[in-house]
Design a protein around this motif. Sequence first.
Motif, mmCIF file in Angstrom:
data_model
loop_
_atom_site.group_PDB
_atom_site.id
_atom_site.type_symbol
_atom_site.label_atom_id
_atom_site.label_comp_id
_atom_site.label_asym_id
_atom_site.label_seq_id
_atom_site.Cartn_x
_atom_site.Cartn_y
_atom_site.Cartn_z
ATOM 1 N N ALA A 291 0.862 -1.187 0.000
ATOM 2 C CA ALA A 291 0.000 0.000 0.000
ATOM 3 C C ALA A 291 0.892 1.229 0.000
ATOM 4 O O ALA A 291 2.034 1.200 0.470
ATOM 5 N N ASP A 292 0.362 2.312 -0.559
ATOM 6 C CA ASP A 292 1.147 3.551 -0.637
ATOM 7 C C ASP A 292 0.208 4.740 -0.815
ATOM 8 O O ASP A 292 -0.929 4.578 -1.282
ATOM 9 N N THR A 293 0.690 5.909 -0.478
ATOM 10 C CA THR A 293 -0.092 7.122 -0.735
ATOM 11 C C THR A 293 0.103 7.561 -2.190
ATOM 12 O O THR A 293 -0.622 8.404 -2.699
ATOM 13 N N GLU A 294 1.068 6.960 -2.870
ATOM 14 C CA GLU A 294 1.362 7.268 -4.273
ATOM 15 C C GLU A 294 0.995 6.040 -5.104
ATOM 16 O O GLU A 294 1.585 4.974 -4.929
ATOM 17 N N SER A 295 0.000 6.163 -5.994
ATOM 18 C CA SER A 295 -0.466 4.967 -6.698
ATOM 19 C C SER A 295 0.458 4.557 -7.845
ATOM 20 O O SER A 295 0.532 3.396 -8.218
ATOM 21 N N GLN A 296 1.172 5.542 -8.384
ATOM 22 C CA GLN A 296 2.032 5.291 -9.543
ATOM 23 C C GLN A 296 3.016 4.156 -9.281
ATOM 24 O O GLN A 296 3.814 4.230 -8.348
ATOM 25 N N GLY A 297 2.918 3.099 -10.077
ATOM 26 C CA GLY A 297 3.978 2.087 -10.063
ATOM 27 C C GLY A 297 3.898 1.047 -8.964
ATOM 28 O O GLY A 297 4.756 0.171 -8.889
ATOM 29 N N LEU A 298 2.872 1.109 -8.122
ATOM 30 C CA LEU A 298 2.845 0.176 -6.984
ATOM 31 C C LEU A 298 2.649 -1.274 -7.449
ATOM 32 O O LEU A 298 3.379 -2.176 -7.036
ATOM 33 N N GLN A 299 1.668 -1.465 -8.339
ATOM 34 C CA GLN A 299 1.388 -2.799 -8.875
ATOM 35 C C GLN A 299 2.632 -3.359 -9.578
ATOM 36 O O GLN A 299 3.002 -4.507 -9.416
ATOM 37 N N GLN A 300 3.286 -2.461 -10.356
ATOM 38 C CA GLN A 300 4.488 -2.867 -11.089
ATOM 39 C C GLN A 300 5.595 -3.301 -10.118
ATOM 40 O O GLN A 300 6.296 -4.294 -10.349
ATOM 41 N N MET A 301 5.710 -2.535 -9.039
ATOM 42 C CA MET A 301 6.750 -2.863 -8.053
ATOM 43 C C MET A 301 6.527 -4.260 -7.467
ATOM 44 O O MET A 301 7.465 -5.055 -7.331
ATOM 45 N N LEU A 302 5.257 -4.572 -7.167
ATOM 46 C CA LEU A 302 4.944 -5.898 -6.624
ATOM 47 C C LEU A 302 5.226 -6.976 -7.676
ATOM 48 O O LEU A 302 5.856 -8.007 -7.388
ATOM 49 N N GLU A 303 4.808 -6.702 -8.924
ATOM 50 C CA GLU A 303 5.042 -7.698 -9.984
ATOM 51 C C GLU A 303 6.535 -7.944 -10.182
ATOM 52 O O GLU A 303 6.990 -9.088 -10.258
#
Length: 477
Positions: A291-303
């Motif tokens: 989870a983050d306050t910044e949505s950009q790139g979070l899913q990518q980071m997990l992938e």
Amino acid sequence: MTESANPRLIEQLRAVVGPAGLVTQPQAQAAYTRDWLGKWQGQVPVVVRPANTAETAAVVRVCRAEHTPIVTQGGNTGMSGGATPDGSGAQVIVATTRMNRIRAVDSVNNTLTVDAGVVLAHAQQAAREAGRFFPLSLGAEGSCTVGGNLATNAGGIGVLRYGNMRDLVLGLEVVLPDGRIWNGLRGLRKDNTGYDLRGLFVGSEGTLGIITGAVLKLFARPTARATAWVGANDLGALVNLLAGLRARCGERLVAFEMMSAAALALVLAHVADTRAPVAGASAFHALIEFADTESQGLQQMLEDALVQATEDGLVGEGAVVAASQAHAASFWKLREGISQAQVRAGPVVKHDIALPISALPAFVRQADSAVHAATAAAGVAAQVINFGHVGDGNLHYNVLLPAGLAPTAVKENTLRLNRVVHDLVAHYEGSISAEHGVGQLRRDELRRYKSPVEMDLMLAIKRALDPNLIMNPGKLL
Ligand code: FAD
Ligand code: 2HG
Ligand code: ZN
């Protein structure tokens, strides 16, 4: 038991809380005198439901004068029997659920002040409405109370990132066993003016006083979440995956929950509308959330992190990142269904234990073979249901006994398995109660595993605050 048990007590309590604050009919009392697991059953002459702190203090003064022990109860979701009275009919339940006001939100100080009877989900909602986040989260959040969370020092799924309830509270208001009110409702992050009184009441399970109000810490509200389900062949791989994710992604990792193949199978068998997220027969599964306050790139980071983990051989039978909120919710449904599935499946011997995360794989290997040896010797077909908050080292290392096993055999096997598992926990310098508290479930075990010095210190505190022993006798100590 009926009102005739002690008319003078009932009369005085009625004068304090009025008729709306008393539950006197046995049928209506049933929801209070039995615990969530259905393991303990008590009886009381009356359940008292004060509407505010002043009434609570007056109730305590009446009970003290009448030599009547008090069992404080919040949402009655505890797992150690702490909120269930004994069978004598001499104790009263003081239920906090009418004290359910959100008292104040201070979004500059990042604090939320609530009555202790506020349901956890309502506290979370109040934080959300203020554009902030209150991070304590657990399966019972729709009915457990902030007071109960404090009194048990609840943990749940966010501890690896935000800490447990002890870490989330700044101030408390408490009605003491002599009926005085301690107002410690300070929203301070620094206060070195003596002993940590607040800390004494957190985890005290209703044995030192009744918590009536609390100042809670608020945090920035995450606006993005990414959730994954991972299968692995051994627990060592999952623990290494956890360490790698922490090193690589830091505080974005907010949950790392584990369940064994047996725990997953139990949910699939007993909870409707569930299905396994990945194919294959992995021995262990992890539910991972960023989870983050910044949505950009979070899913990518997990992938990316999971691709790396797969290359490193840490992901056995596949991983899937949730494609939508509904997909993520279906993962969480599996995790949150385990308690209910266990209740449906048969008698369960619970072990709510904490160990250093690095020790978990070796512990589980040894515990599995010790449990199998013990149950085989007793001729019982038992199954280990192992799951929990691996991100903070807390396992629910439970053992499912055959449905229909005679109560005496359940008791014998419980004692035998508690000894096997808890002795091994002690060997690894772990804890025999990570987050559910001691209550009446672990009271005898506590004496075995705490040092005499620790027991003396705790008893000295109990005697100093509650010399007449009216607060939740028979629990914790
Ligand atoms: P109760 O059950 O009413 O009481 C618990 C103890 O606190 C008792 O000793 C009682 O005397 C005392 N108490 C209650 N209110 C007060 C007060 N105001 N002042 C003083 N003493 C008080 N726990 C976790 O830590 N993590 C989990 O992930 C988790 N998951 C759960 C999932 C399910 C489905 C269920 C049923 C329970 C779960 N629990 C979990 C157990 C957990 O301890 C409780 O859900 C919660 O913290 C207890 O709150 P409560 O209001 O229901 O307290
Ligand atoms: C959980 O993590 C709870 O789901 C309950 O603490 C654990 O049912 C249990 O043993
Ligand atoms: Zn838990």
